[in-house]
Design an enzyme around this catalytic site. Structure first.
Site, PDB file in Angstrom:
ATOM      1  N   ARG A   9       0.842  -1.203   0.000  1.00  8.52           N
ATOM      2  CA  ARG A   9       0.000   0.000   0.000  1.00  8.52           C
ATOM      3  C   ARG A   9       0.873   1.247   0.000  1.00  8.52           C
ATOM      4  O   ARG A   9       2.020   1.221   0.437  1.00  8.52           O
ATOM      5  CB  ARG A   9      -0.932   0.034   1.211  1.00  8.52           C
ATOM      6  CG  ARG A   9      -0.240   0.182   2.576  1.00  8.52           C
ATOM      7  CD  ARG A   9      -0.148   1.614   3.056  1.00  8.52           C
ATOM      8  NE  ARG A   9       0.636   1.768   4.264  1.00  8.52           N
ATOM      9  CZ  ARG A   9       1.935   2.018   4.276  1.00  8.52           C
ATOM     10  NH1 ARG A   9       2.619   2.129   3.150  1.00  8.52           N
ATOM     11  NH2 ARG A   9       2.583   2.152   5.425  1.00  8.52           N
ATOM     12  N   GLU A  15      -1.247  10.297   8.118  1.00 10.14           N
ATOM     13  CA  GLU A  15      -0.100   9.528   8.629  1.00 10.14           C
ATOM     14  C   GLU A  15      -0.064   9.593  10.153  1.00 10.14           C
ATOM     15  O   GLU A  15      -0.282  10.662  10.736  1.00 10.14           O
ATOM     16  CB  GLU A  15       1.174  10.136   8.043  1.00 10.14           C
ATOM     17  CG  GLU A  15       2.213   9.136   7.669  1.00 10.14           C
ATOM     18  CD  GLU A  15       1.785   8.238   6.513  1.00 10.14           C
ATOM     19  OE1 GLU A  15       1.334   7.105   6.796  1.00 10.14           O
ATOM     20  OE2 GLU A  15       1.897   8.654   5.356  1.00 10.14           O
ATOM     21  N   HIS A  16       0.206   8.458  10.766  1.00  8.85           N
ATOM     22  CA  HIS A  16       0.299   8.377  12.235  1.00  8.85           C
ATOM     23  C   HIS A  16      -0.999   8.850  12.902  1.00  8.85           C
ATOM     24  O   HIS A  16      -0.963   9.505  13.940  1.00  8.85           O
ATOM     25  CB  HIS A  16       1.503   9.172  12.764  1.00  8.85           C
ATOM     26  CG  HIS A  16       2.809   8.515  12.456  1.00  8.85           C
ATOM     27  ND1 HIS A  16       3.284   7.436  13.161  1.00  8.85           N
ATOM     28  CD2 HIS A  16       3.724   8.772  11.494  1.00  8.85           C
ATOM     29  CE1 HIS A  16       4.459   7.061  12.660  1.00  8.85           C
ATOM     30  NE2 HIS A  16       4.736   7.848  11.643  1.00  8.85           N
ATOM     31  N   GLY A  99      10.923  -3.682   2.802  1.00  8.21           N
ATOM     32  CA  GLY A  99      11.435  -2.790   3.845  1.00  8.21           C
ATOM     33  C   GLY A  99      11.529  -1.338   3.407  1.00  8.21           C
ATOM     34  O   GLY A  99      12.233  -0.547   4.025  1.00  8.21           O
ATOM     35  N   GLY A 101       8.838   0.741   3.100  1.00 12.82           N
ATOM     36  CA  GLY A 101       7.707   1.535   3.572  1.00 12.82           C
ATOM     37  C   GLY A 101       6.457   1.358   2.739  1.00 12.82           C
ATOM     38  O   GLY A 101       5.528   2.156   2.836  1.00 12.82           O
ATOM     39  N   SER A 103       4.667  -1.465   2.949  1.00 14.43           N
ATOM     40  CA  SER A 103       3.936  -2.521   3.658  1.00 14.43           C
ATOM     41  C   SER A 103       4.169  -3.912   3.080  1.00 14.43           C
ATOM     42  O   SER A 103       3.240  -4.711   2.949  1.00 14.43           O
ATOM     43  CB  SER A 103       2.438  -2.212   3.723  1.00 14.43           C
ATOM     44  OG  SER A 103       2.222  -1.067   4.504  1.00 14.43           O
ATOM     45  N   SER A 104       5.427  -4.208   2.785  1.00 10.54           N
ATOM     46  CA  SER A 104       5.743  -5.569   2.337  1.00 10.54           C
ATOM     47  C   SER A 104       5.425  -6.582   3.436  1.00 10.54           C
ATOM     48  O   SER A 104       5.040  -7.720   3.136  1.00 10.54           O
ATOM     49  CB  SER A 104       7.209  -5.673   1.917  1.00 10.54           C
ATOM     50  OG  SER A 104       8.065  -5.222   2.953  1.00 10.54           O
ATOM     51  N   ASP A 145      -2.213  -0.409   7.338  1.00  9.71           N
ATOM     52  CA  ASP A 145      -1.494  -1.143   6.293  1.00  9.71           C
ATOM     53  C   ASP A 145      -2.255  -2.407   5.906  1.00  9.71           C
ATOM     54  O   ASP A 145      -2.465  -2.699   4.722  1.00  9.71           O
ATOM     55  CB  ASP A 145      -0.092  -1.534   6.774  1.00  9.71           C
ATOM     56  CG  ASP A 145       0.713  -0.340   7.243  1.00  9.71           C
ATOM     57  OD1 ASP A 145       0.321   0.804   6.947  1.00  9.71           O
ATOM     58  OD2 ASP A 145       1.739  -0.559   7.921  1.00  9.71           O
TER      59      ASP A 145
HETATM   60  C1  GLA Z   1       3.158   2.240   9.867  1.00  8.55           C
HETATM   61  C2  GLA Z   1       2.100   1.539  10.717  1.00  8.55           C
HETATM   62  C3  GLA Z   1       0.703   2.070  10.380  1.00  8.55           C
HETATM   63  C4  GLA Z   1       0.665   3.599  10.444  1.00  8.55           C
HETATM   64  C5  GLA Z   1       1.839   4.205   9.679  1.00  8.55           C
HETATM   65  C6  GLA Z   1       1.940   5.691   9.870  1.00  8.55           C
HETATM   66  O1  GLA Z   1       2.984   1.939   8.514  1.00  8.55           O
HETATM   67  O2  GLA Z   1       2.141   0.156  10.502  1.00  8.55           O
HETATM   68  O3  GLA Z   1      -0.239   1.485  11.251  1.00  8.55           O
HETATM   69  O4  GLA Z   1       0.628   4.036  11.766  1.00  8.55           O
HETATM   70  O5  GLA Z   1       3.069   3.647  10.054  1.00  8.55           O
HETATM   71  O6  GLA Z   1       0.835   6.336   9.327  1.00  8.55           O
END
Ligand code: GLA
Length: 336
Positions: A9, A15-16, A99, A101, A103-104, A145
Site C-alpha cells: 500500500r 499519517e500516524h 522494507g 515503507g 507494507s511488504s 497497512d
Molecule cells: C506504519 C504503521 C501504520 C501507520 C503508519 C503511519 O505503517 O504500521 O499502522 O501508523 O506507520 O501512518
C-alpha cells in the site's frame, strides 16, 4: 496447490493517525506478494528467492518475535494468530521493494493467512494481520497497512475511519498518477520511535479525550510542548484527510498541493518523523513540472515519498520510482 496474493500500500495522506482512531487515505497498489503452496504437514515451510534462509515455523509456535530468520517472524505471527491445521510447503515471491515503507510485511502476512485457509472478510483478515505484525515486530502499529491491503478497490484510494473501521472508496481523478519515490534510506520500524510517538498521543488523550474529537484550541492547552506538537499533528492531519478526499472528488490540484505540503511539514516539525533526505526529496519533487504535490509516506525515518503527478509526467532517471495504480485487495488466485 493454493496461490494467494496480497498488495502493498501507499498512503496518500493521514499519517500516524490510525492508532488514535483517526482518518487515513491509503490505496492498495499493483505491487504485491504471492504465496504458492501445497497444504499439508505439521509446519509452515516457505522459501523466498530474496532470502538466503527459509521460514520454517511449527504450528504451535509460541513467540513469533523469537523466530529467525527475521522475515519468518511475520509468517510466525500469522501462524500464532490463525493456528492452522495442516501446515503448508511452498514459496513466496514479491514485486514489492522489501522494507521500503510500502507494507511488504502486511502483504506477506495477508498472503500467508489466505494460503493457510483464512476465510473471514477483509476486515477480519486485516485485524488478524495487524495482530500478527504486532507480535512479530513488537511495534504497536495501527490497522491502516493491513486494511488497505485487504480491502483495496481498483481505481480508488480508501478513506478509512479507524474508529468505526468503515472503508469508503475514493476514486482518483483521471489524469493524476501516483508515483512512489524511494529515498534509499532504510530504517526498521521496530525501533522505539514509533512506540514513543504512540505513547505521546496516549498522554494527550488522557488529558483531552479522543484526539479524533479534539480541536486545536484544546490541543493548545496541553502543558507539555512535545505532547502538544504530537497531538497537533494528529488533529490537523485528520482534517487534511477530509481536505484531500474533497480535492480528489473536485480534481482540485491546488488544494491537493497544499494538503500534501502541509502534511509533510507537520510530520517534519510536529510529529518529527522526517529526515533531511526525505525533506530534500520532497523539495526536489515539488519543484518539477507536472508534480502536483509530494510528501513522505508511511512511518517515516526513511522509506518512500509519494507524489501525485499529472498523467505521463516523467521523473529524472536518478530517482528510483514506481508508478503505481490503485488495485484490488488480497485474494486467492486461480490455480495455474
Ligand atoms: C506504519 C504503521 C501504520 C501507520 C503508519 C503511519 O505503517 O504500521 O499502522 O501508523 O506507520 O501512518
Amino acid at each position: 496447490m493454493v496461490r494467494a496474493w496480497a498488495p502493498g500500500r501507499v498512503n496518500l495522506i493521514g499519517e500516524h493517525t490510525d492508532h488514535t482512531g483517526g482518518l487515513v487515505l491509503p490505496m492498495a497498489i499493483d505491487l504485491g506478494t504471492t504465496v504458492t503452496a501445497t497444504p499439508g504437514g505439521d509446519q509452515v515451510e516457505l522459501r523466498s528467492p530474496l532470502e538466503p534462509e527459509p521460514a520454517i515455523v511449527p504450528l504451535d509456535v509460541a513467540d513469533p518475535a523469537a523466530v529467525s530468520p527475521g522475515w519468518a517472524r511475520y509468517v510466525a505471527g500469522v501462524v500464532a494468530e490463525l493456528r492452522p491445521t495442516p501446515g503448508l510447503v511452498g514459496a513466496v515471491d514479491t514485486t514489492l521493494p522489501v522494507g521500503a515503507g510500502l507494507s511488504s510485511s502486511a502483504a506477506l502476512e495477508l498472503a500467508v493467512a489466505l494460503a493457510l485457509g483464512f476465510s473471514g472478510n477483509a476486515l477480519a483478515l486485516a485485524q488478524l494481520g495487524q495482530r500478527a505484525e504486532q507480535r512479530a515486530s513488537g511495534v504497536p502499529c495501527g490497522i491502516m497497512d493491513q486494511l488497505a491491503s485487504a480491502a483495496g478497490v481498483e481505481g480508488h484510494a480508501l478513506r478509512i475511519d479507524c474508529t468505526t473501521l468503515a472503508v469508503t472508496p475514493v476514486r482518483l481523478p483521471e489524469g493524476i498518477e501516483v508515483v512512489v519515490v524511494d529515498s534509499g534510506q532504510r530504517r526498521e520500524l521496530a525501533t522505539s520511535a514509533y512506540a514513543e510517538r504512540a505513547v505521546a498521543c496516549q498522554v494527550a488523550e488522557a488529558a483531552l479525550g479522543p484526539l479524533r474529537d479534539a480541536r486545536i484550541a484544546d490541543v493548545d492547552r496541553l502543558e507539555d510542548a512535545v505532547v502538544r506538537r504530537r497531538a497537533r499533528h494528529v488533529v490537523t492531519e485528520n482534517a487534511r484527510v477530509e481536505q484531500v478526499v474533497a480535492a480528489l472528488a473536485a480534481d482540485d490540484r491546488a488544494s491537493l498541493a497544499d494538503a500534501l505540503a502541509a502534511g509533510h511539514a507537520s510530520l517534519r516539525d510536529d510529529f518529527e518523523v522526517s529526515t533531511p533526505v526525505l525533506d530534500a526529496l520532497v523539495s526536489r519533487l515539488v519543484a518539477l513540472d507536472g508534480v502536483v504535490g509530494a510528501r513522505l509516506t508511511g512511518a517515516g525515518f526513511g522509506g518512500c515519498v509519494v507524489a501525485l503527478v499529472a498523467q505521463g509526467t516523467p521523473l529524472p532517471d536518478d530517482l528510483a520510482h514506481w508508478r503505481v495504480r490503485p488495485s484490488a485487495g488480497a485474494r486467492l488466485l486461480p490455480q495455474r
